[in-house]
Motif scaffolding. Structure first.
Motif, PDB file in Angstrom:
ATOM      1  N   PRO A  95      13.439  -1.699  -1.074  1.00  0.00           N
ATOM      2  CA  PRO A  95      14.260  -1.340  -2.489  1.00  0.00           C
ATOM      3  C   PRO A  95      14.038   0.306  -2.594  1.00  0.00           C
ATOM      4  O   PRO A  95      14.963   0.846  -3.303  1.00  0.00           O
ATOM      5  N   ILE A  96      12.786   0.675  -2.455  1.00  0.00           N
ATOM      6  CA  ILE A  96      12.503   2.040  -2.435  1.00  0.00           C
ATOM      7  C   ILE A  96      13.453   2.879  -1.699  1.00  0.00           C
ATOM      8  O   ILE A  96      13.930   3.950  -2.108  1.00  0.00           O
ATOM      9  N   LEU A  97      13.493   2.807  -0.603  1.00  0.00           N
ATOM     10  CA  LEU A  97      14.131   3.441   0.606  1.00  0.00           C
ATOM     11  C   LEU A  97      15.797   3.195   0.221  1.00  0.00           C
ATOM     12  O   LEU A  97      16.546   4.380   0.309  1.00  0.00           O
ATOM     13  N   SER A  98      16.231   2.227  -0.263  1.00  0.00           N
ATOM     14  CA  SER A  98      17.613   1.959  -0.667  1.00  0.00           C
ATOM     15  C   SER A  98      18.189   2.767  -1.900  1.00  0.00           C
ATOM     16  O   SER A  98      18.976   3.458  -1.976  1.00  0.00           O
ATOM     17  N   ASN A  99      16.873   2.818  -2.585  1.00  0.00           N
ATOM     18  CA  ASN A  99      17.091   3.755  -3.844  1.00  0.00           C
ATOM     19  C   ASN A  99      17.338   5.301  -3.461  1.00  0.00           C
ATOM     20  O   ASN A  99      17.732   5.895  -4.168  1.00  0.00           O
ATOM     21  N   ILE A 100      16.202   5.545  -2.609  1.00  0.00           N
ATOM     22  CA  ILE A 100      16.267   6.875  -2.365  1.00  0.00           C
ATOM     23  C   ILE A 100      17.680   7.497  -1.688  1.00  0.00           C
ATOM     24  O   ILE A 100      18.117   8.361  -2.027  1.00  0.00           O
TER      25      ILE A 100
ATOM     26  N   GLU B  40       5.873   5.324  -4.838  1.00  0.00           N
ATOM     27  CA  GLU B  40       6.905   4.994  -5.993  1.00  0.00           C
ATOM     28  C   GLU B  40       6.581   6.035  -7.159  1.00  0.00           C
ATOM     29  O   GLU B  40       7.328   6.565  -7.740  1.00  0.00           O
ATOM     30  N   PRO B  41       5.124   6.374  -7.407  1.00  0.00           N
ATOM     31  CA  PRO B  41       4.866   7.563  -8.445  1.00  0.00           C
ATOM     32  C   PRO B  41       5.549   8.758  -8.183  1.00  0.00           C
ATOM     33  O   PRO B  41       5.890   9.543  -9.047  1.00  0.00           O
ATOM     34  N   LEU B  42       5.788   9.214  -6.749  1.00  0.00           N
ATOM     35  CA  LEU B  42       6.318  10.144  -6.313  1.00  0.00           C
ATOM     36  C   LEU B  42       8.034  10.360  -6.508  1.00  0.00           C
ATOM     37  O   LEU B  42       8.490  11.543  -6.891  1.00  0.00           O
ATOM     38  N   VAL B  43       8.680   9.263  -6.268  1.00  0.00           N
ATOM     39  CA  VAL B  43      10.224   9.262  -6.423  1.00  0.00           C
ATOM     40  C   VAL B  43      10.439   8.694  -7.729  1.00  0.00           C
ATOM     41  O   VAL B  43      11.609   9.255  -7.889  1.00  0.00           O
ATOM     42  N   GLU B  44       9.900   7.938  -8.438  1.00  0.00           N
ATOM     43  CA  GLU B  44      10.271   7.596  -9.808  1.00  0.00           C
ATOM     44  C   GLU B  44      10.775   8.588 -10.692  1.00  0.00           C
ATOM     45  O   GLU B  44      11.908   8.478 -11.280  1.00  0.00           O
TER      46      GLU B  44
ATOM     47  N   HIS C  98      18.790   4.897   9.554  1.00  0.00           N
ATOM     48  CA  HIS C  98      17.380   5.391   9.555  1.00  0.00           C
ATOM     49  C   HIS C  98      16.892   6.555   9.515  1.00  0.00           C
ATOM     50  O   HIS C  98      16.203   7.026   8.760  1.00  0.00           O
ATOM     51  N   GLU C  99      17.581   7.425  10.475  1.00  0.00           N
ATOM     52  CA  GLU C  99      17.143   9.032  10.731  1.00  0.00           C
ATOM     53  C   GLU C  99      17.396   9.560   9.429  1.00  0.00           C
ATOM     54  O   GLU C  99      16.292  10.527   9.052  1.00  0.00           O
ATOM     55  N   ARG C 100      18.437   9.626   8.904  1.00  0.00           N
ATOM     56  CA  ARG C 100      18.796  10.221   7.589  1.00  0.00           C
ATOM     57  C   ARG C 100      17.919   9.787   6.245  1.00  0.00           C
ATOM     58  O   ARG C 100      17.406  10.448   5.464  1.00  0.00           O
ATOM     59  N   THR C 101      17.659   8.426   6.501  1.00  0.00           N
ATOM     60  CA  THR C 101      16.565   8.008   5.347  1.00  0.00           C
ATOM     61  C   THR C 101      15.170   8.513   5.587  1.00  0.00           C
ATOM     62  O   THR C 101      14.676   8.972   4.601  1.00  0.00           O
ATOM     63  N   LEU C 102      14.568   8.735   6.647  1.00  0.00           N
ATOM     64  CA  LEU C 102      13.483   9.279   7.035  1.00  0.00           C
ATOM     65  C   LEU C 102      13.333  10.672   6.549  1.00  0.00           C
ATOM     66  O   LEU C 102      12.435  11.326   5.915  1.00  0.00           O
ATOM     67  N   GLU C 103      14.497  11.482   6.789  1.00  0.00           N
ATOM     68  CA  GLU C 103      14.466  12.859   6.237  1.00  0.00           C
ATOM     69  C   GLU C 103      14.633  12.951   4.761  1.00  0.00           C
ATOM     70  O   GLU C 103      13.938  13.921   4.239  1.00  0.00           O
ATOM     71  N   LEU C 104      15.117  12.086   4.109  1.00  0.00           N
ATOM     72  CA  LEU C 104      15.124  12.156   2.654  1.00  0.00           C
ATOM     73  C   LEU C 104      14.020  11.825   2.121  1.00  0.00           C
ATOM     74  O   LEU C 104      13.471  12.517   1.049  1.00  0.00           O
ATOM     75  N   VAL C 105      13.089  10.976   2.734  1.00  0.00           N
ATOM     76  CA  VAL C 105      11.871  10.523   2.210  1.00  0.00           C
ATOM     77  C   VAL C 105      10.780  11.800   2.257  1.00  0.00           C
ATOM     78  O   VAL C 105       9.882  11.754   1.463  1.00  0.00           O
ATOM     79  N   LYS C 106      11.247  12.570   3.184  1.00  0.00           N
ATOM     80  CA  LYS C 106      10.481  13.819   3.372  1.00  0.00           C
ATOM     81  C   LYS C 106      10.642  14.791   2.239  1.00  0.00           C
ATOM     82  O   LYS C 106       9.514  15.958   2.052  1.00  0.00           O
ATOM     83  N   ASN C 107      11.459  14.700   1.285  1.00  0.00           N
ATOM     84  CA  ASN C 107      11.665  15.291   0.308  1.00  0.00           C
ATOM     85  C   ASN C 107      10.574  15.116  -0.900  1.00  0.00           C
ATOM     86  O   ASN C 107      10.342  15.854  -1.766  1.00  0.00           O
ATOM     87  N   TYR C 108       9.837  13.968  -0.694  1.00  0.00           N
ATOM     88  CA  TYR C 108       8.903  13.445  -1.826  1.00  0.00           C
ATOM     89  C   TYR C 108       7.415  13.431  -1.303  1.00  0.00           C
ATOM     90  O   TYR C 108       6.880  13.222  -2.039  1.00  0.00           O
TER      91      TYR C 108
ATOM     92  N   VAL D 113       0.734  -1.108   0.033  1.00  0.00           N
ATOM     93  CA  VAL D 113      -0.152  -0.052   0.183  1.00  0.00           C
ATOM     94  C   VAL D 113       0.888   1.336  -0.044  1.00  0.00           C
ATOM     95  O   VAL D 113       0.594   2.161  -0.996  1.00  0.00           O
ATOM     96  N   CYS D 114       1.776   1.139   0.926  1.00  0.00           N
ATOM     97  CA  CYS D 114       2.636   2.235   0.965  1.00  0.00           C
ATOM     98  C   CYS D 114       3.585   2.638  -0.464  1.00  0.00           C
ATOM     99  O   CYS D 114       3.768   3.605  -0.768  1.00  0.00           O
ATOM    100  N   LYS D 115       3.927   1.544  -0.958  1.00  0.00           N
ATOM    101  CA  LYS D 115       4.818   1.473  -2.097  1.00  0.00           C
ATOM    102  C   LYS D 115       3.844   1.851  -3.149  1.00  0.00           C
ATOM    103  O   LYS D 115       4.617   2.904  -4.149  1.00  0.00           O
TER     104      LYS D 115
END
Length: 412
Positions: free
Chosen positions: A196-201, A95-99, A146-156, A89-91
């Motif tokens: 996979p999405i988090l690792s790519n981000i 996914e359309p936001l980061v791709e 973890h924390e840096r990954t979450l901060e990066l996700v907030k860009n999308y 569901v999350c993916k």
């Protein structure tokens, strides 16, 4: 229960369809796809209800050890069926936001991109650039902060439920083989849907965009954490190796120095000397190989990819595990039914580039079938020649019986 987040029930149902299609092993609760489906409506409602209310907490993931091609073990984290649905569901949302933002030379786990796309691009650039920097990141999926990954996700996205559940998935405990539970302070285990999405981000920011801005003259191919960079000179490759190492260190990652190499793409037009003239990427080994010019008939040396020795050895070991010669009660049609899916997968993947390198594997397949026939039929025992004639007759009458027979005929 109060609905804090808007997630249509239809999205959960679509996520279930995708999870069911991919199948997969059970998680820590032992529930299979079939078990989940027995009470489908109620199970899906529970996921939707908890996700929309903010009360969804992922269970631990089950640790599964698998052998690495280079030796040692790789740990996969297998989520429960219900958790795979929630992650899907999350993916579907993120996914359309980061791709559209990802780099064109990032190929791993992206829709419409594959290993073969990455390999074809690598092959072309090896013809253009004399040097390759093969990069190996030590334990990438185990060390993503973890924390840096979450901060990066907030860009999308600013969707609070996506950020909430990604944080919970990152920090979900992992259940070891002995049943013990371990906390995770970093890393996103392979095996989950969102990993996979988090690792790519993360590598998009840590590596891709930095390379584009700082070293746009050195193109690369990246498939998850497997990276190949092309350089015009040895000095450029040496300096770039140092800079990339420092860059990744700044992002909490470490280059595996023993597996990170500089390679000279030697061919008929490149007569320089260097101790490394081959590298392996996505199961293919790139090295100098004999080629023929179809127009002139001239033989020359080209720098080309073909199935790696490690992959060939793994396939040979898998064929031995079949123990075909002991299955004398089976018909040849049953044998073909059982092994064709695996064989077809090997041929489709490793036969895409430099298919002649598969001749030894094709021969081994026929030898395993021949040994089965010699054990099954008394009239063939102790006569390999007679057995080969019998097998040739079968392949003539039923050329589509085995996947490698079909492939061999189409490749000739």
């Amino acid at each position: 229960m109060t609905r804090q987040y808007v997630i249509p029930e239809g999205v959960v149902k679509e996520a279930w369809k995708r999870v069911r299609e991919k199948k997969g092993a059970e998680g820590v609760d032992g529930q299979t796809i079939e078990d989940f489906e027995k009470d489908l409506e109620d199970n899906l409602y529970k996921i939707w209800n908890r996700m929309t209310s903010g009360s969804y907490f992922p269970p631990a993931v089950r640790a599964v050890e698998i052998p690495k091609k280079t030796g040692g073990k790789r740990i996969l984290g297998v989520p429960c069926v219900s958790d795979r649905i929630a992650q899907t569901v999350c993916k579907m949302y993120i996914e359309p936001l980061v791709e559209p933002k990802f780099h064109p030379d990032s190929f791993g786990y992206r829709p419409g991109r594959s290993q073969h796309h990455a390999l074809a691009q690598t092959r072309k650039r090896c013809w253009k650039f004399d040097w390759v920097l093969e990069i190996d990141i030590r334990g990438y999926f185990d060390n993503i902060p973890h924390e840096r990954t979450l901060e990066l996700v907030k860009n999308y996205t600013t969707e609070k439920w996506i950020l909430l559940y990604i944080e919970r998935w990152l920090k979900a405990k992992i259940q070891q083989k002995d049943g013990s539970l371990e906390n995770r302070e970093k890393g996103s285990p392979q095996g989950s849907v969102v990993s996979p999405i988090l690792s790519n981000i993360y590598l998009h920011h840590a590596f891709d965009t930095w390379m584009q801005v700082s070293h746009g003259e050195a193109p690369f191919e990246r498939f998850a954490d497997d990276i190949v960079v092309h350089c015009e000179s040895l000095d450029e490759a040496i300096n770039l190796r140092k800079e990339i190492s420092q860059r990744l260190n700044n992002w909490g990652l470490e280059i595996n120095e023993g597996k990170t190499r500089i390679v000279y793409c030697k061919d008929s037009n490149r007569n320089g000397q260097y101790d490394q003239t081959e590298f392996t990427f996505l199961g293919y080994t790139f090295r100098p190989r004999r080629s023929n010019n179809n127009k002139t008939g001239v033989t020359f040396t080209n720098f080309l990819p073909a199935i790696s020795q490690e992959a060939s050895s793994e396939i040979s070991e898998r064929m031995r595990e079949w123990h075909l010669s002991k299955r004398t009660s089976a018909t040849i049609e049953l044998l073909s039914h059982d092994i064709n899916p695996e064989v077809r997968g090997w041929l489709q993947y490793y036969g895409k580039l430099y298919p002649s390198a598969l001749r030894d594997i094709i021969r081994q397949l026929d030898n395993h079938i021949l040994r089965w026939a010699l054990q099954k039929y008394k009239r063939l025992k102790q006569s390999t020649i007679r057995g080969k004639r019998w097998l040739d007759g079968i392949s003539t009458r039923q050329p589509r019986l085995f996947a490698h027979w079909v492939w061999r005929a189409s490749s000739c």
